[in-house]
Design a protein around this motif. Sequence first.
Motif, PDB file in Angstrom:
ATOM      1  N   MET A  44       0.968  -1.194   0.056  1.00  0.00           N
ATOM      2  CA  MET A  44       0.100  -0.048   0.008  1.00  0.00           C
ATOM      3  C   MET A  44       0.930   1.152   0.179  1.00  0.00           C
ATOM      4  O   MET A  44       1.822   1.076   0.740  1.00  0.00           O
ATOM      5  N   GLY A  45       0.559   2.086  -0.902  1.00  0.00           N
ATOM      6  CA  GLY A  45       1.341   3.318  -0.890  1.00  0.00           C
ATOM      7  C   GLY A  45       0.988   4.313   0.237  1.00  0.00           C
ATOM      8  O   GLY A  45       0.022   4.211   0.903  1.00  0.00           O
ATOM      9  N   LEU A  46       1.928   5.209   0.386  1.00  0.00           N
ATOM     10  CA  LEU A  46       1.791   6.480   1.471  1.00  0.00           C
ATOM     11  C   LEU A  46       0.865   7.108   0.968  1.00  0.00           C
ATOM     12  O   LEU A  46       0.705   7.630  -0.151  1.00  0.00           O
ATOM     13  N   LEU A  47      -0.248   7.504   1.816  1.00  0.00           N
ATOM     14  CA  LEU A  47      -1.331   8.340   1.749  1.00  0.00           C
ATOM     15  C   LEU A  47      -0.774   9.864   1.565  1.00  0.00           C
ATOM     16  O   LEU A  47      -0.104  10.289   2.740  1.00  0.00           O
ATOM     17  N   LEU A  48      -1.005  10.380   0.402  1.00  0.00           N
ATOM     18  CA  LEU A  48      -0.738  11.741   0.439  1.00  0.00           C
ATOM     19  C   LEU A  48      -2.032  12.573   1.070  1.00  0.00           C
ATOM     20  O   LEU A  48      -3.059  12.637   0.634  1.00  0.00           O
ATOM     21  N   ASP A  49      -1.744  13.126   2.437  1.00  0.00           N
ATOM     22  CA  ASP A  49      -2.835  13.850   3.156  1.00  0.00           C
ATOM     23  C   ASP A  49      -2.857  15.092   2.878  1.00  0.00           C
ATOM     24  O   ASP A  49      -2.216  15.914   3.444  1.00  0.00           O
ATOM     25  N   GLY A  50      -3.914  15.440   2.224  1.00  0.00           N
ATOM     26  CA  GLY A  50      -4.272  16.808   1.624  1.00  0.00           C
ATOM     27  C   GLY A  50      -4.762  17.617   2.743  1.00  0.00           C
ATOM     28  O   GLY A  50      -4.265  18.688   2.738  1.00  0.00           O
ATOM     29  N   LYS A  51      -5.358  17.110   3.612  1.00  0.00           N
ATOM     30  CA  LYS A  51      -5.668  17.831   4.712  1.00  0.00           C
ATOM     31  C   LYS A  51      -4.920  18.256   5.655  1.00  0.00           C
ATOM     32  O   LYS A  51      -4.734  19.455   6.148  1.00  0.00           O
ATOM     33  N   LYS A  52      -3.754  17.574   5.869  1.00  0.00           N
ATOM     34  CA  LYS A  52      -2.659  17.681   6.742  1.00  0.00           C
ATOM     35  C   LYS A  52      -1.837  18.980   6.167  1.00  0.00           C
ATOM     36  O   LYS A  52      -1.356  19.947   6.713  1.00  0.00           O
ATOM     37  N   ILE A  53      -1.488  18.806   4.801  1.00  0.00           N
ATOM     38  CA  ILE A  53      -0.783  19.977   4.166  1.00  0.00           C
ATOM     39  C   ILE A  53      -1.704  21.118   4.038  1.00  0.00           C
ATOM     40  O   ILE A  53      -1.022  22.206   4.128  1.00  0.00           O
ATOM     41  N   ALA A  54      -2.928  21.102   3.894  1.00  0.00           N
ATOM     42  CA  ALA A  54      -3.836  22.190   3.664  1.00  0.00           C
ATOM     43  C   ALA A  54      -3.593  22.994   5.088  1.00  0.00           C
ATOM     44  O   ALA A  54      -3.573  24.217   5.161  1.00  0.00           O
ATOM     45  N   ASN A  55      -3.645  22.105   6.127  1.00  0.00           N
ATOM     46  CA  ASN A  55      -3.780  22.596   7.352  1.00  0.00           C
ATOM     47  C   ASN A  55      -2.288  23.438   7.779  1.00  0.00           C
ATOM     48  O   ASN A  55      -2.268  24.686   8.275  1.00  0.00           O
ATOM     49  N   GLU A  56      -1.328  22.932   7.394  1.00  0.00           N
ATOM     50  CA  GLU A  56      -0.098  23.358   7.270  1.00  0.00           C
ATOM     51  C   GLU A  56       0.126  25.083   6.472  1.00  0.00           C
ATOM     52  O   GLU A  56       0.575  25.944   7.000  1.00  0.00           O
ATOM     53  N   ILE A  57      -0.617  24.701   5.441  1.00  0.00           N
ATOM     54  CA  ILE A  57      -0.451  26.150   4.638  1.00  0.00           C
ATOM     55  C   ILE A  57      -1.401  26.904   5.349  1.00  0.00           C
ATOM     56  O   ILE A  57      -1.182  28.331   5.449  1.00  0.00           O
ATOM     57  N   GLN A  58      -2.699  26.565   5.723  1.00  0.00           N
ATOM     58  CA  GLN A  58      -3.391  27.437   6.653  1.00  0.00           C
ATOM     59  C   GLN A  58      -2.699  28.219   7.659  1.00  0.00           C
ATOM     60  O   GLN A  58      -2.982  29.463   7.831  1.00  0.00           O
TER      61      GLN A  58
END
Length: 290
Positions: free
Chosen positions: A1-15
Motif C-alpha cells: 500500500m502506497g503512502l497516503l498523500l494527506d491533503g488535509k494535513k498539508i492544507a492545514n500547514e498552509i493555513q
Amino acid sequence: MGLLLDGKKIANEIQSEVAQRVGELINNNKRVPHLAIILIGEDGASHSYVNGKMKACKAVGFEYTLLQFATTITEKKLFKHIEQLNQDDDIDGFIVQLPLPKHISVEHIIPLIDSKKDVDGFTNHNFGSIVSDQPLLLPATPFGVMELLKRYQVTTKGKHCVIVGASRIVGAPMSLMMVEQAQATVTICHKFTQDLAKHTRNADILIVAVGKPGLITADMVKSGVVIIDVGTTRIPDATKKSGFRLSGDVDFEKVAPLSSFITPVPGGVGPLTIASLLLNTLKAYERHHD
Ligand code: NAD
C-alpha cells in the motif's frame, strides 16, 4: 500500500502559514486580505465548496464577502457585479464559483475578471504565466497538486507524468506545471485518446482529473506509481447523513496496493484547492500593496 498523500494535513500547514502572515499584518495595523465569492443558483456541491472556502478564510483571518444570486441572473447583471469587484479597492481577489447556469457562458465571464484579482487563476494572463519566469496567480487545483508533491518530497524531475483529463481548469495547466516546475516528461490524455491504458501503464506519476469513478483500474498502472486523483463525483449513498459519498476516478482499493504514494478522495486534492485559493489571495493582496 502506497503512502497516503494527506491533503488535509498539508492544507492545514498552509493555513497556519497564511494565518501567521495575517497575524503579522494585524500587528502592523494593516488591513487584512479580502476575498469575494460570487455564487449563483442552488447547486448543492457549489454551496458546499463555497462554505469550505469561507470557513478557510475565517480560519486564517481573511475578510470575505459572499455575493449570492438566483439562477435567473442575466449575464449583463453578472458583468456589472464583476466590474464592480474589479474596481473595488477593498477587494484583493474574487472568484466566480463554477459551474454556471446554462444561459451564462464561462467563456464570456472569465475574461472579464481583472487578472490581478483572479485568485482561481483562470484568466489567460495567469494561465500563460505558468510558462514565464514570474508565475502570477496559478490555477488553484494544479497549484495545490504541486504543493502536495513538493511537501511530500515526491521526486518529479525526469519522471514520466501521465495526466488524464485536459480541461482548462485542471488537466491543461497541470501539464504545463509538471513540465515547467516539476521538470517531468508529460503525456496528456483526454476523451479521444486511444488505448488509455497503454499510456497510463507507462506513468511514474499518474494524475487523473476526469470525473468518472472507477476509470483507472489496477491493470492500468505499473507497480510503484504515484497516484494523484483529482476526480470528485457525488455518488448517492443512503447510509450517509448527506445522502451521498465522494468518489475519485481511481479504483482506490485495488490500485493503492500497487502505488508508492496515493491521494485519498475525499481528503486528497480537494483541501489543497482551497489552500491554494488562500495563497493566491495573499499573493494578490501583496501585489496590490506593492
Ligand atoms: P471537465 O469535464 O472540464 O474535463 C474532463 C476531462 O476529462 C476532459 O479533458 C475530457 O476530455 C476528459 N475525459 C472524459 N472522459 C474521458 C475518458 N473516458 N478517458 C480519458 N479522458 C476523459 O472536468 P474538470 O473540471 O477538469 O474536472 C474533472 C474532475 O475533477 C471532476 O470530477 C471534478 O469534480 C474534479 N475537480 C476536483 C477539484 C478538487 O479540488 N478536488 C477541482 C476541480 C475539479
